[in-house]
Design an enzyme around this catalytic site. Structure first.
Site, PDB file in Angstrom:
ATOM      1  N   ASP A  19       4.363  -2.919  13.952  1.00 25.95           N
ATOM      2  CA  ASP A  19       4.744  -3.904  13.183  1.00 25.95           C
ATOM      3  C   ASP A  19       6.203  -3.088  12.510  1.00 25.95           C
ATOM      4  O   ASP A  19       6.749  -4.671  10.731  1.00 25.95           O
ATOM      5  CB  ASP A  19       3.564  -3.928  12.444  1.00 25.95           C
ATOM      6  CG  ASP A  19       3.687  -5.053  11.205  1.00 25.95           C
ATOM      7  OD1 ASP A  19       4.289  -5.963  11.263  1.00 25.95           O
ATOM      8  OD2 ASP A  19       2.940  -5.034  10.230  1.00 25.95           O
ATOM      9  N   ARG A  69      -7.685   5.452   4.921  1.00 25.41           N
ATOM     10  CA  ARG A  69      -8.912   3.774   5.143  1.00 25.41           C
ATOM     11  C   ARG A  69      -8.318   3.235   6.667  1.00 25.41           C
ATOM     12  O   ARG A  69      -8.285   2.408   7.466  1.00 25.41           O
ATOM     13  CB  ARG A  69      -8.462   3.233   4.708  1.00 25.41           C
ATOM     14  CG  ARG A  69      -9.251   2.151   3.602  1.00 25.41           C
ATOM     15  CD  ARG A  69      -9.713   1.428   2.096  1.00 25.41           C
ATOM     16  NE  ARG A  69      -9.334   2.656   1.050  1.00 25.41           N
ATOM     17  CZ  ARG A  69      -8.606   2.526   0.329  1.00 25.41           C
ATOM     18  NH1 ARG A  69      -7.554   2.573   0.710  1.00 25.41           N
ATOM     19  NH2 ARG A  69      -9.278   3.114  -0.432  1.00 25.41           N
ATOM     20  N   VAL A 113       0.873  -0.803  -0.262  1.00 21.44           N
ATOM     21  CA  VAL A 113      -0.054   0.028   0.454  1.00 21.44           C
ATOM     22  C   VAL A 113       0.538   1.728   0.032  1.00 21.44           C
ATOM     23  O   VAL A 113       0.791   2.553  -0.780  1.00 21.44           O
ATOM     24  CB  VAL A 113      -0.685  -0.128   1.558  1.00 21.44           C
ATOM     25  CG1 VAL A 113      -0.452   0.212   2.422  1.00 21.44           C
ATOM     26  CG2 VAL A 113      -1.954   0.715   1.145  1.00 21.44           C
ATOM     27  N   HIS A 133       7.339  -7.022  10.374  1.00 23.10           N
ATOM     28  CA  HIS A 133       6.261  -6.556   9.449  1.00 23.10           C
ATOM     29  C   HIS A 133       5.470  -7.607   8.709  1.00 23.10           C
ATOM     30  O   HIS A 133       5.617  -7.269   7.378  1.00 23.10           O
ATOM     31  CB  HIS A 133       7.287  -5.834   8.044  1.00 23.10           C
ATOM     32  CG  HIS A 133       6.614  -4.310   7.831  1.00 23.10           C
ATOM     33  ND1 HIS A 133       6.925  -3.432   6.907  1.00 23.10           N
ATOM     34  CD2 HIS A 133       5.800  -4.117   6.817  1.00 23.10           C
ATOM     35  CE1 HIS A 133       6.210  -3.010   6.419  1.00 23.10           C
ATOM     36  NE2 HIS A 133       5.248  -2.705   6.025  1.00 23.10           N
TER      37      HIS A 133
END
Lengths: 340, 340
Positions: A280, A164, A82, A305
């Site tokens: 993360d 989002r 993303v 991650h």
């Protein structure tokens, strides 16, 4: 007969996406690094020569060197992510190269990890597991204050970036009885444009923009970093930010490592300026070797991650990447194309 | 002047509860084990002699030996827990001793831990943290299948026991996009009596009883053990249960350790009959020494029984315990009294 395309894929793909890749009937020359180990920079620089399309991941930097190595015929970069901070978008624009990415299908998986990290940071999961695994439970018998942490119920959740994934995280947190949510975007104090899940319209809890970074840092019992990495968000969470945070608050980063100044985070944890952290992502990943100062902070959970690492999400991301790649080669509409 | 009461408290209490304990003006003799280390059995057997009320925790067994040591004047046991399996309730009934407990105020904290364990088991949190902490991240570079786990979205969540904590867990999980929920109670196939949060009435997802243990085990992508420990639930999750579970499913236990047969769980994990497990409780806790076979299972997260370990919850539990204790001594209504 159309001219033969050359396609480079820097990774092994899940089966469904691999089938999709191979199903293409147009004359194509493939070069795929079909292994669990990542390709070397050298491999990519060599293979990309003469390529028309490349499918790659977040650790494959798309810069002038790479584009020059490819040559003028390159039409499309399809990234399995993303985030696009590993891509020099300005350069793609100049050279008229299209960029495909996967902004939608990983929302749920990353939001799940986001909630998991909030709870793990508050409830001292890393400390707990470390002690139990080391066989220390018999020496830490029960008492009312053993391993207590702050409550998610009644908390204010502050989002740095409110796209989002942040909104999907909020959607989950409402069920935990949070008090309210605040957010800061690139337009401080202004209501966010996109209400992806109707949370602002329906308002199970108050959701409000804040006027600046200081207000965001100081209001949150939970602070979630969920913005894109850009020059203006680099190290935006730094020593001054931590100085404003509550001692009982936790910081979660599910965006990109360099948004948070790691040295400042280590200090904040060390000096108990904040209660804990859940990451993360981290600056310099994956090169986090033994002895890295963040690893000594027991109140910091660090994951490798894995935000989007679910079976279904990875399959869907890979399929979208292949579709974006073909669309880029054929001049069709992508599933998701970044506007440059 | 009323006769002097003797009260025994086996633990150090949070400040607010301690103040409440000391605020009582009636003539009372106190014996409190005011330390982080738990009291020994011998200490309790000695101190309880002549006591009228006792405030104690889950690791203080209330049996014939203890009640005999106390003597006939004992009026009330106030336990710092929702579970009462450490208490011989039948014996209390025979001797006309009241039992106070804290069934409501820890619901949120335990439901939070329950969701955290579901996510940690699915998303391989223990493995991830262990590798990163050992400095192995540089040797586990990113690829699409790295550390992938099952999705919570679209899953069927199966509850063994469907009381307040289970329903609070479901309330949270709805925000994660689960498909539906199934449950088994002591009345198989029958709808649960108490709909604590209106989840069955309002039905954001279908919530249905199953007819037996086999159906429960086989339908769940997530199986949550949330029943009381009784003779009929001892080792109810055993080898046959695991044999029915999906290979991609996770088991979470936030109830009491002995509901799950630990040997069978170790086998199920070892043989990859299930994907993973998340436990807040385990048989024989806290005596889980280094070398215990469950600790070698990387897909099993084991926490040291911290379900209710939040600052606010522990304060509230302690205050309720003190109130239950006074109510028991004075013949008043308790905040929560167990019916014997």
């Amino acid at each position: 007969m159309p001219p033969k395309n050359k396609v480079v894929v820097t990774m092994r793909l899940p089966e469904s996406a691999q089938r999709l890749l191979e199903a293409d009937k147009s004359p194509t020359e493939y070069s795929q690094h079909n292994a669990e180990q990542p390709c070397s920079r050298l491999w990519l620089l060599n293979e990309i020569k003469g390529a028309h399309g490349v499918l790659l991941g977040v650790y494959d930097k798309v810069d002038e060197e790479l584009l020059d190595a490819a040559g003028d015929q390159l039409k499309v970069i399809s990234t399995f992510s993303v985030g696009t901070d590993h891509v020099d978008r300005e350069l793609l624009k100049q050279r008229n190269i299209r960029l495909g990415y996967t902004p939608t299908c990983l929302t749920d998986s990353v939001a799940d990890i986001s909630v998991m990290l909030v709870l793990m940071a508050q409830r001292r999961a890393r400390e707990s597991i470390a002690r139990v695994t080391a066989g220390q439970w018999p020496q830490m018998p029960w008492h009312p204050s053993l391993m207590i942490g702050p409550d998610i119920r009644g908390s204010t959740v502050a989002f740095l970036g409110f796209g989002r994934i942040a909104q999907a995280t909020l959607k989950r947190l409402i069920g935990f009885g949070i008090k309210d949510a605040r957010y800061l975007t690139s337009k401080p104090g202004q209501p966010v444009q996109e209400d992806h899940f109707g949370l602002i319209r329906d308002a199970a809890v108050p959701v409000q923009p804040v006027k600046d970074l200081k207000e965001l840092a100081s209001c949150g019992d939970v602070v979630i970093v969920s913005c894109a990495l850009t020059p203006s968000t680099f190290h935006i969470v730094n020593a001054s930010f931590f100085a404003e945070m509550k001692k009982t608050a936790v910081l979660v980063n599910i965006a990109r490592g360099p948004v948070v100044d790691t040295d400042a985070l280590v200090d904040a944890l060390q000096q108990e300026q904040i209660f804990g952290a859940g990451l993360d992502v981290i600056e310099g990943e994956p090169e986090i070797a033994k002895g890295h100062p963040i690893l000594r902070q027991e109140r910091c959970v660090l994951l490798p991650h894995i935000g989007s690492a679910t079976i279904k999400t990875r399959e869907q991301m890979a399929e979208e990447c292949v579709k974006n790649l073909w669309a880029g080669l054929n001049g069709d509409a992508m599933v998701n194309e970044a506007s440059l």
